[in-house]
Design a protein around this motif. Structure first.
Motif, PDB file in Angstrom:
ATOM      1  N   LEU A 344      14.632 -31.777 -49.585  1.00 44.19           N
ATOM      2  CA  LEU A 344      15.923 -32.117 -48.967  1.00 44.19           C
ATOM      3  C   LEU A 344      17.112 -31.599 -49.761  1.00 44.19           C
ATOM      4  CD1 LEU A 344      15.077 -35.739 -47.849  1.00 44.19           C
ATOM      5  CD2 LEU A 344      15.758 -33.858 -46.322  1.00 44.19           C
ATOM      6  N   ARG A 345      17.002 -31.677 -51.099  1.00 44.24           N
ATOM      7  CA  ARG A 345      18.138 -31.264 -51.922  1.00 44.24           C
ATOM      8  C   ARG A 345      18.320 -29.767 -51.880  1.00 44.24           C
ATOM      9  NH1 ARG A 345      14.972 -34.260 -56.401  1.00 44.24           N
ATOM     10  NH2 ARG A 345      13.471 -33.060 -55.203  1.00 44.24           N
ATOM     11  N   ASP A 346      17.195 -29.052 -51.994  1.00 43.98           N
ATOM     12  CA  ASP A 346      17.260 -27.597 -51.928  1.00 43.98           C
ATOM     13  C   ASP A 346      17.765 -27.147 -50.563  1.00 43.98           C
ATOM     14  OD1 ASP A 346      16.186 -27.657 -54.440  1.00 43.98           O
ATOM     15  OD2 ASP A 346      14.140 -27.176 -53.814  1.00 43.98           O
ATOM     16  N   TYR A 347      17.362 -27.891 -49.550  1.00 40.91           N
ATOM     17  CA  TYR A 347      17.772 -27.558 -48.185  1.00 40.91           C
ATOM     18  C   TYR A 347      19.289 -27.673 -48.028  1.00 40.91           C
ATOM     19  CZ  TYR A 347      18.194 -27.862 -43.110  1.00 40.91           C
ATOM     20  OH  TYR A 347      18.553 -27.653 -41.804  1.00 40.91           O
ATOM     21  N   GLU A 348      19.821 -28.788 -48.529  1.00 39.70           N
ATOM     22  CA  GLU A 348      21.265 -29.015 -48.444  1.00 39.70           C
ATOM     23  C   GLU A 348      22.030 -27.895 -49.133  1.00 39.70           C
ATOM     24  OE1 GLU A 348      22.161 -32.995 -49.917  1.00 39.70           O
ATOM     25  OE2 GLU A 348      24.281 -32.438 -50.075  1.00 39.70           O
ATOM     26  N   PHE A 349      21.508 -27.502 -50.291  1.00 39.45           N
ATOM     27  CA  PHE A 349      22.139 -26.445 -51.084  1.00 39.45           C
ATOM     28  C   PHE A 349      22.048 -25.092 -50.376  1.00 39.45           C
ATOM     29  CE2 PHE A 349      22.441 -23.492 -54.696  1.00 39.45           C
ATOM     30  CZ  PHE A 349      23.493 -24.041 -55.416  1.00 39.45           C
ATOM     31  N   ALA A 350      20.869 -24.815 -49.843  1.00 41.67           N
ATOM     32  CA  ALA A 350      20.650 -23.525 -49.179  1.00 41.67           C
ATOM     33  C   ALA A 350      21.525 -23.388 -47.941  1.00 41.67           C
ATOM     34  CB  ALA A 350      19.173 -23.376 -48.804  1.00 41.67           C
TER      35      ALA A 350
END
Length: 816
Positions: A344-350
């Motif tokens: 989820l965190r990487d997704y938000e960043f990406a």
RNA sequence: GCCCGGGUGGCGGAAUUGGUAGACGCAAGGGACUUAAAAUCCCUCGAGAGCAAUCUCGUGCCGGUUCGACUCCGGCCCUGGGCACCA
């Protein structure tokens, strides 16, 4: 005996008796039957809190009850005397912390004695006493020798106006508590204890604590936070350097579309990336955000591309390296592989920075397709690993990377080393000295304890110890050169991590723990508030293992059984001065006496649950004691007036019934106190018994052995909870020895087994009637008898019985 | 967001191994004693129907397992606490 119950008088008399006779001094020579019962010692704030009363009443009732079953009980009490409030008082009221603390100890000790707790005061300790903290310093030097402590730069809260370091609790909304100045972060060298070296053992041995509450064990496990994963090496494009990342999701490696490093990662300075203006300003921004008290998770994710790429270890594709504020520097390697499709965190960043998102895991079941799928599943788009299950893929990919020397299995813990330095005066001095060149030397053992200077000025800026004109300047005991003392003191958790051990030999000036007292460990029963579930209990467990490794103790865990009592609430909220909903135990004692508050606090709720305070309900406990007093008074009068004394042999049914009630109460109270630790229902059972005794007594002018036996039994069983009133009644019942020397009553099973038992009759599981049958009666007889019941026959007529369920001595159920 | 608790009368709570739901106490109402009040004692006290015997419903919500569920299973709601970007 007075006709009226006057708690003040009764309680004073009992307390004086105990003091005069040294009733609670422990005999340490016998260890076979030892019962070391410890309640968490208080910080001497000046007044006992109602939560303390609850804690200590539980400890006291367990101590007293265990003494009655023949245990040699040790129940000490002491003072967690160092700490911030004393210093705050010094600043605000111009009173020396030592004096403030001593006065508080005196008044709180008075309160404890007014409550009648059975402490062995000969073992009293105060952590601010040099005889106590000498051994703390001594032990620190042992740890220094064993290289279990080290010095490292670490951040503190810095108040730029007061020019002082603040504790977290002195920072309110990011501002200093006195100056109101915006708090800055400052790096200074501090001492650390290598608790992380014991992570694995601290975790594993939780399973060796069967008598600890499960929720607390779970909290500790989560705090230690073991995670199994892999370290992978990503080569950097056009360089011999590499970046290490830690992941628990090696199965998602084909979905790694970028790397992210924390803003303080070594990679940034190694590659001179901080020289670039845009990166430099981003890094500055990151470090300033930390000043706020906000939790990191609420800060918006931000990052910046470094302009450098890494090579994916399997696909050999180029992937960009970013600096990201959401990557923790302290955990794992401080850098991660980012898999936006499955985190989820990487997704938000990406999404924010428009980076690639590659799906490589599919759900096993046909659930609705999610944008980010974070569970295990089946691999796809993962070359020859596609189709494998996540668990299996992790093993295979690790094997593959190992062969190429691009990865290895790694275990990480979230438990960090413990920073023990505090820039404060009112604490235990850390016994080291520094030469001008910065080299560190331990204070020689024979010079311990390093005491605090008495003449201290709190009006100066910064740590008062550091500002003291002479204290820190000394000659080095090894070289005679000029040297300075460490001016930091220990975190107060340091003192409370081993006090349970010092209680066993509080005055031994040659040993931290007298050798023949080792056998008194571990503590058999520890009682304290749930708020200490993690830090204090973890630190104490850690210290015990350190002590074991220094051959000071023989076992690995300090507390065999743990009872963690719930909070006392008022109007649904935690009591606090700011909410103006505190209850002063002194007021209750004044109005009703100590026994009443003890009974109420035990009766109102089971020990582990939160307790809702109620001013009106406390009268119920008072009435209970008053009724016991009146009954006892009446019996004693009858005895004195030589009323005919009937005996049990006369066998009137009422006496037999009462005798049965007495024995069933003994059984219930015994299991409630010793096995179940449900003290509230023990009191309920004793209230029932009292009601029966009162009824029996009022029915006739006679009295007999059963009645007297009932009252005496009740008095004995109640004595751990309400020790004063029972002490007085016991003496008035003409006993030469006090009730605290009595043996705990035993139930007579013969009295309890009945010739007749009541059986409930159900139709389709619903209660319809009840009958009385012989004990252990067989099914066929019970069935016949049940059918004869009026209320049953009407159901059974004209229907077929499909099934009969029979539970011996309990019920019969007709399924129709 | 994750991890632990908890949810039962007007209130605090009980029901220990799946077998009588509401023990014990508080509050409330009625009565006795009293010139009166306090204290004390007695009675009633989950909801509904019935003169009564008795019956129906009822343990946060929905569903399941079982002869029988406050208790076990699945899903949800509320609430207290802990952790919180731990890759």
């Amino acid at each position: 005996m007075d006709k009226e119950y006057i708690p003040k008088k009764v309680e004073k008399e009992a307390q004086e008796y105990w003091e005069k006779n040294n009733s609670f001094i422990t005999n340490f020579s016998s260890t076979k039957n030892k019962y070391y019962c410890l309640s968490m010692f208080p910080y001497p704030s000046g007044k006992l809190h109602i939560g303390h009363v609850r804690n200590y009443t539980i400890g006291d009732l367990l101590s007293r009850a265990n003494k009655m079953i023949g245990k040699e009980v040790f129940q000490p009490m002491g003072w967690d005397a160092f700490g911030l409030p004393a210093e705050n008082a010094a600043i605000q009221n111009k009173v020396h912390p030592a004096e403030w603390t001593t006065n508080n100890i005196a008044s709180m000790k008075g309160q404890l004695n007014n409550l009648g707790f059975a402490y062995d005061w000969s073992a009293e300790i105060s952590t601010a006493d040099p005889d106590y903290f000498k051994w703390e310093q001594w032990f620190f030097l042992k740890l220094l020798e064993k290289k279990l402590v080290y010095r490292k730069k670490s951040e503190v809260n810095w108040d730029p106006i007061d020019k002082t370091v603040l504790a977290n609790e002195q920072v309110i909304d990011g501002k200093g508590w006195r100056s109101g100045a915006k708090i800055q972060r400052k790096e200074i060298p501090q001492w650390f204890l290598k608790i992380s070296k014991y992570s694995n053992e601290l975790l594993k041995s939780i399973d060796e604590l069967p008598k600890w509450p499960e929720p607390i064990k779970t909290m500790q496990k989560n705090w230690i936070g073991k995670s199994e994963g892999a370290t992978i090496f990503f080569k950097i494009e056009d360089s011999n350097d590499k970046i290490e990342v830690y992941t628990t999701r090696l199965d998602t490696i084909f979905g790694a579309t970028f790397l992210a490093v924390s803003p303080s990662h070594k990679f940034i300075t190694d590659h001179d990336l901080d020289k670039a203006d845009n990166i430099n300003s981003f890094l500055k921004k990151c470090s300033s955000v930390k000043v706020s008290e906000e939790s990191l998770s609420t800060v918006e994710k931000e990052g910046i591309y470094t302009g450098v790429n890494a090579i994916h270890p399997i696909t050999k594709n180029k992937i960009p390296i970013w600096i990201a504020n959401y990557v923790l520097a302290e955990y794992g390697t401080g850098s991660i592989m980012s898999v936006p499709a499955h985190d989820l965190r990487d997704y938000e960043f990406a999404k924010k920075y428009d980076l690639n998102i590659n799906k490589v895991i599919q759900p096993k079941d046909s659930r609705v397709e999610q944008e980010v799928f974070t569970d295990d599943g089946i691999l796809c788009n993962s070359e020859n690993f596609s189709g494998k299950d996540s668990g299996e893929a992790r093993k295979l990919i690790l094997e593959n990377l190992k062969e190429q020397k691009l990865g290895e299995k790694t275990i990480n813990f979230r438990l960090r080393d413990w920073g023990i330095s505090r820039q404060r005066y009112w604490g235990c001095p850390i016994p080291v000295i520094y030469h001008k060149d910065g080299s560190v030397f331990p204070v020689p053992e024979e010079q311990l304890p390093v005491k605090l200077p008495d003449d201290i000025d709190f009006s100066c800026e910064g740590n008062p110890l550091e500002q003291h004109p002479t204290w820190k300047n000394i000659k080095c005991p090894y070289t005679g050169k000029d040297a300075v003392r460490e001016t930091d003191t220990f975190d107060t958790f340091f003192e409370s991590s081993w006090y349970y051990l010092r209680f066993l030999s509080p005055t031994d000036s040659n040993n931290i723990l007298t050798t023949d007292r080792k056998k008194w460990l571990p503590v058999d029963q520890y009682i304290g508030g749930i708020e200490h579930a993690i830090l204090h209990l973890l630190y104490a467990r850690f210290f015990h293992k350190l002590m074991r490794d220094c051959n000071i103790v023989d076992n690995s865990e300090p507390f065999y059984s743990l009872l963690s009592q719930g909070m006392v609430l008022n109007k649904g909220m935690k009591m606090s001065k700011s909410k103006n909903n505190t209850i002063d135990p002194d007021d209750i004692i004044k109005n009703f006496g100590a026994d009443t508050i003890r009974v109420f606090i035990i009766f109102a709720a089971p020990p582990e649950q939160n307790l809702e305070w109620s001013d009106s309900a406390i009268e119920g406990s008072y009435k209970f004691l008053k009724r016991l007093w009146v009954l006892s008074h009446s019996i004693i009068e009858k005895k004195d007036n030589n009323v005919t004394k009937k005996t049990l042999e006369e066998n009137e049914p009422e006496s037999i019934l009462l005798n049965k009630k007495i024995h069933s109460t003994i059984k219930k109270v015994t299991s409630d106190i010793f096995d179940r630790q449900n003290f509230n229902t023990a009191i309920a059972a004793m209230m029932e018994l009292l009601n029966e005794l009162v009824k029996f007594n009022s029915k006739s002018t006679n009295f007999n052995n059963v009645l007297v036996y009932g009252v005496e039994t009740l008095v004995k069983m109640l004595s751990p909870i309400a020790p004063h009133i029972t002490h007085k009644i016991w003496i008035e019942l003409n006993h030469s020895k006090p009730v605290i020397s009595e043996k705990w009553p035993q139930p007579d099973e013969d009295v309890l087994t009945d010739a007749k038992v009541e059986i409930i009759i159900q139709i389709n599981g619903k209660l319809r009637s009840r009958i009385s049958v012989n004990n252990d009666e067989i099914e066929s007889v019970v069935t016949d008898k049940a059918r004869e019941c009026q209320n049953i026959s009407k159901y059974l007529d004209k229907v077929t019985i499909k099934k009969v369920i029979f539970v011996k001595n309990k019920l019969i159920n007709f399924v129709i």
